[in-house]
Design a protein around this motif. Structure first.
Motif, PDB file in Angstrom:
ATOM      1  N   ALA A 151       5.251 -11.138  -9.742  1.00 25.41           N
ATOM      2  CA  ALA A 151       6.352 -10.923  -8.810  1.00 25.41           C
ATOM      3  C   ALA A 151       6.828  -9.477  -8.754  1.00 25.41           C
ATOM      4  O   ALA A 151       7.444  -9.062  -7.772  1.00 25.41           O
ATOM      5  CB  ALA A 151       7.523 -11.845  -9.156  1.00 25.41           C
ATOM      6  N   VAL A 152       6.572  -8.701  -9.798  1.00 25.45           N
ATOM      7  CA  VAL A 152       6.808  -7.257  -9.756  1.00 25.45           C
ATOM      8  C   VAL A 152       5.446  -6.611  -9.990  1.00 25.45           C
ATOM      9  O   VAL A 152       5.025  -6.408 -11.126  1.00 25.45           O
ATOM     10  CB  VAL A 152       7.822  -6.791 -10.816  1.00 25.45           C
ATOM     11  CG1 VAL A 152       8.011  -5.273 -10.760  1.00 25.45           C
ATOM     12  CG2 VAL A 152       9.166  -7.481 -10.606  1.00 25.45           C
ATOM     13  N   PRO A 153       4.709  -6.329  -8.917  1.00 21.25           N
ATOM     14  CA  PRO A 153       3.336  -5.847  -9.088  1.00 21.25           C
ATOM     15  C   PRO A 153       3.262  -4.455  -9.691  1.00 21.25           C
ATOM     16  O   PRO A 153       4.240  -3.713  -9.703  1.00 21.25           O
ATOM     17  CB  PRO A 153       2.777  -5.846  -7.660  1.00 21.25           C
ATOM     18  CG  PRO A 153       3.933  -5.934  -6.748  1.00 21.25           C
ATOM     19  CD  PRO A 153       5.104  -6.444  -7.517  1.00 21.25           C
ATOM     20  N   ARG A 154       2.091  -4.144 -10.209  1.00 16.51           N
ATOM     21  CA  ARG A 154       1.828  -2.790 -10.690  1.00 16.51           C
ATOM     22  C   ARG A 154       1.291  -2.010  -9.506  1.00 16.51           C
ATOM     23  O   ARG A 154       0.217  -2.302  -8.998  1.00 16.51           O
ATOM     24  CB  ARG A 154       0.799  -2.834 -11.823  1.00 16.51           C
ATOM     25  CG  ARG A 154       0.768  -1.571 -12.652  1.00 16.51           C
ATOM     26  CD  ARG A 154       0.102  -1.831 -13.988  1.00 16.51           C
ATOM     27  NE  ARG A 154      -1.321  -1.537 -13.999  1.00 16.51           N
ATOM     28  CZ  ARG A 154      -2.258  -2.404 -14.364  1.00 16.51           C
ATOM     29  NH1 ARG A 154      -1.932  -3.635 -14.695  1.00 16.51           N
ATOM     30  NH2 ARG A 154      -3.517  -2.039 -14.380  1.00 16.51           N
ATOM     31  N   PHE A 155       2.039  -1.009  -9.068  1.00 13.88           N
ATOM     32  CA  PHE A 155       1.720  -0.306  -7.829  1.00 13.88           C
ATOM     33  C   PHE A 155       0.659   0.772  -8.035  1.00 13.88           C
ATOM     34  O   PHE A 155       0.925   1.970  -7.966  1.00 13.88           O
ATOM     35  CB  PHE A 155       2.990   0.260  -7.201  1.00 13.88           C
ATOM     36  CG  PHE A 155       3.928  -0.805  -6.707  1.00 13.88           C
ATOM     37  CD1 PHE A 155       3.620  -1.555  -5.581  1.00 13.88           C
ATOM     38  CD2 PHE A 155       5.108  -1.079  -7.379  1.00 13.88           C
ATOM     39  CE1 PHE A 155       4.478  -2.551  -5.118  1.00 13.88           C
ATOM     40  CE2 PHE A 155       5.975  -2.069  -6.930  1.00 13.88           C
ATOM     41  CZ  PHE A 155       5.649  -2.806  -5.792  1.00 13.88           C
ATOM     42  N   SER A 156      -0.561   0.289  -8.288  1.00 16.26           N
ATOM     43  CA  SER A 156      -1.743   1.142  -8.365  1.00 16.26           C
ATOM     44  C   SER A 156      -2.894   0.305  -7.823  1.00 16.26           C
ATOM     45  O   SER A 156      -2.791  -0.918  -7.729  1.00 16.26           O
ATOM     46  CB  SER A 156      -2.026   1.571  -9.803  1.00 16.26           C
ATOM     47  OG  SER A 156      -2.406   0.449 -10.588  1.00 16.26           O
ATOM     48  N   TYR A 157      -4.000   0.960  -7.484  1.00 13.70           N
ATOM     49  CA  TYR A 157      -5.156   0.201  -7.007  1.00 13.70           C
ATOM     50  C   TYR A 157      -5.721  -0.669  -8.120  1.00 13.70           C
ATOM     51  O   TYR A 157      -6.096  -1.823  -7.899  1.00 13.70           O
ATOM     52  CB  TYR A 157      -6.223   1.154  -6.456  1.00 13.70           C
ATOM     53  CG  TYR A 157      -5.729   1.916  -5.247  1.00 13.70           C
ATOM     54  CD1 TYR A 157      -5.413   1.245  -4.064  1.00 13.70           C
ATOM     55  CD2 TYR A 157      -5.541   3.293  -5.301  1.00 13.70           C
ATOM     56  CE1 TYR A 157      -4.928   1.931  -2.960  1.00 13.70           C
ATOM     57  CE2 TYR A 157      -5.062   3.992  -4.187  1.00 13.70           C
ATOM     58  CZ  TYR A 157      -4.751   3.305  -3.033  1.00 13.70           C
ATOM     59  OH  TYR A 157      -4.268   3.977  -1.941  1.00 13.70           O
ATOM     60  N   THR A 200       0.809  -1.215   0.000  1.00 19.90           N
ATOM     61  CA  THR A 200       0.000   0.000   0.000  1.00 19.90           C
ATOM     62  C   THR A 200       0.846   1.269   0.000  1.00 19.90           C
ATOM     63  O   THR A 200       0.413   2.307  -0.509  1.00 19.90           O
ATOM     64  CB  THR A 200      -0.937   0.018   1.218  1.00 19.90           C
ATOM     65  OG1 THR A 200      -0.181  -0.342   2.385  1.00 19.90           O
ATOM     66  CG2 THR A 200      -2.073  -0.978   1.043  1.00 19.90           C
ATOM     67  N   LYS A 201       2.048   1.205   0.555  1.00 21.22           N
ATOM     68  CA  LYS A 201       2.891   2.398   0.630  1.00 21.22           C
ATOM     69  C   LYS A 201       3.341   2.883  -0.745  1.00 21.22           C
ATOM     70  O   LYS A 201       3.154   4.066  -1.087  1.00 21.22           O
ATOM     71  CB  LYS A 201       4.092   2.142   1.547  1.00 21.22           C
ATOM     72  CG  LYS A 201       4.989   3.359   1.748  1.00 21.22           C
ATOM     73  CD  LYS A 201       4.242   4.512   2.399  1.00 21.22           C
ATOM     74  CE  LYS A 201       5.166   5.685   2.662  1.00 21.22           C
ATOM     75  NZ  LYS A 201       4.419   6.831   3.248  1.00 21.22           N
ATOM     76  N   PRO A 202       3.969   2.031  -1.592  1.00 21.59           N
ATOM     77  CA  PRO A 202       4.332   2.525  -2.921  1.00 21.59           C
ATOM     78  C   PRO A 202       3.116   2.915  -3.755  1.00 21.59           C
ATOM     79  O   PRO A 202       3.207   3.832  -4.588  1.00 21.59           O
ATOM     80  CB  PRO A 202       5.100   1.362  -3.559  1.00 21.59           C
ATOM     81  CG  PRO A 202       4.835   0.179  -2.707  1.00 21.59           C
ATOM     82  CD  PRO A 202       4.530   0.686  -1.349  1.00 21.59           C
ATOM     83  N   ILE A 203       1.975   2.261  -3.539  1.00 24.03           N
ATOM     84  CA  ILE A 203       0.766   2.667  -4.265  1.00 24.03           C
ATOM     85  C   ILE A 203       0.411   4.109  -3.902  1.00 24.03           C
ATOM     86  O   ILE A 203       0.142   4.946  -4.777  1.00 24.03           O
ATOM     87  CB  ILE A 203      -0.412   1.729  -3.941  1.00 24.03           C
ATOM     88  CG1 ILE A 203      -0.177   0.336  -4.535  1.00 24.03           C
ATOM     89  CG2 ILE A 203      -1.729   2.306  -4.474  1.00 24.03           C
ATOM     90  CD1 ILE A 203      -1.238  -0.682  -4.165  1.00 24.03           C
TER      91      ILE A 203
END
Length: 343
Positions: free
Chosen positions: A316-322, A173-176
């Motif tokens: 393994a490398v998520p997309r950091f958005s909701y 949640t932080k990088p998002i």
């Protein structure tokens, strides 16, 4: 970082490896404190600044309109409402058949300059020709700019200011939140329905994971990645998505003989059964072995979770958005709900 293979690459380099608008506004207000982001005026005129996770304050006379980013970062910024500001990307963007890599999300891969499509590839000439005003990427370890090659960063970084966002050792949640704040500073409207709907979906998906764990207690989960020679078990105390899954109550294997960077434990294929697991999250990137490739590994076939067909794909490398992360949580909730104890 969230995956074993990329962590291994970075260790070789010596570095790495309640929903709706009101809730979103609260999150962004929190991460915007201490002068982290100062949006420019609505028409883009006036000074712009943003303090990144290195503690570096980036200043410009006007809001940057020509942004180059790691592909997954560009996709996240688009999820938050940016569009034409993204002029170039680097990192896996297109597959061999020309289709968009899953990491690209809703990015128009034909509408941006691709500076590099694999690890270590970054065209300095193409970058300079774009006249970049801002470079943005992940940061898994202090000052390690994700997919910006060490051997050429001394030539890349002087061409435009850079922003790095921490993507390890903090929950997802932080990088998002930080990418949302950056997008807003660059002109995105975080009150737009597209964004608030994505946040609502994310919150619902997180709650679905909590409920799945409660409904099916005792399911042990292992996040892993395979290469021809080694089997990597990822560490939920470092990997940002796994850290968040654990916060939601998921019981994740914690490896105990960690490699440099503490991202994973590397096992020989003979030792893949070291950690009992009922459900396996398997790195789904093209750089890692996929289920069809793993049929040639006898010890993989012997794992109880594999025998029970309880293996699910892991970004393994998520997309950091909701918008990018909600489906990951939904898939995890479904996998946990349907899993049986086999270990």
């Amino acid at each position: 970082m969230t995956d074993a293979l990329s962590a291994r690459r970075l260790s070789r380099r010596g570095l790495l490896a309640a929903g709706g608008a009101a809730t979103l506004a609260t999150l962004l207000a929190a991460c915007g404190k201490d002068d982290n982001a100062k949006p420019a005026a609505g028409n883009g005129s006036g000074p712009w600044s943003f303090t990144d996770d290195r503690g570096t304050k980036v200043d410009a006379a006007a809001r940057p309109t020509r942004v180059v980013a790691f592909t997954g970062v560009a996709a996240a910024l688009i999820d938050f409402g940016l569009d034409k500001q993204l002029v170039g990307v680097f990192g896996e963007t297109k597959r061999a058949d020309g289709s968009a890599d899953p990491q690209a999300g809703d990015l128009n891969v034909e509408g941006v300059e691709i500076l590099g499509n694999v690890w270590g590839e970054f065209s300095l000439e193409k970058y300079a020709a774009l006249r970049p005003e801002l470079l943005v990427t992940h940061m898994y370890d202090p000052d390690a700019l994700w997919y910006v090659p060490d051997e050429s960063k001394s030539k890349i970084l002087p061409l435009a200011p850079s922003v790095a966002i921490t993507t390890a050792r903090v929950p997802m949640t932080k990088p998002i939140e930080r990418y949302a704040a950056l997008a807003e500073s660059l002109g995105a409207d975080l009150s737009a329905k597209k964004v608030t709907d994505a946040k609502t979906r994310f919150d619902a998906a997180a709650e679905a994971v909590r409920q799945a764990v409660k409904a099916n207690p005792g399911i042990k989960v292992m996040a892993c990645s395979g290469s021809p020679d080694l089997f990597y078990v990822s560490n939920p105390k470092v990997s940002t998505d796994l850290m968040y899954f654990a916060e939601l109550g998921v019981d994740i294997v914690v490896p105990n003989k960690l490699e440099s960077g503490d991202y994973f434990e590397a096992l020989s294929w003979e030792n893949t059964g070291k950690f009992p697991a009922d459900l396996i999250l398997l790195d789904n990137r093209s750089t890692a072995l996929q289920p069809k490739d793993l049929t040639a590994k006898p010890t993989w076939q012997q794992l109880p979770a594999v025998k029970a067909n309880q293996v699910t794909a892991w970004d393994a490398v998520p997309r950091f958005s909701y918008a990018g992360s909600a489906p990951l949580l939904e898939n995890l909730a479904t996998a946990i709900r349907n899993a049986k104890k086999v270990s």
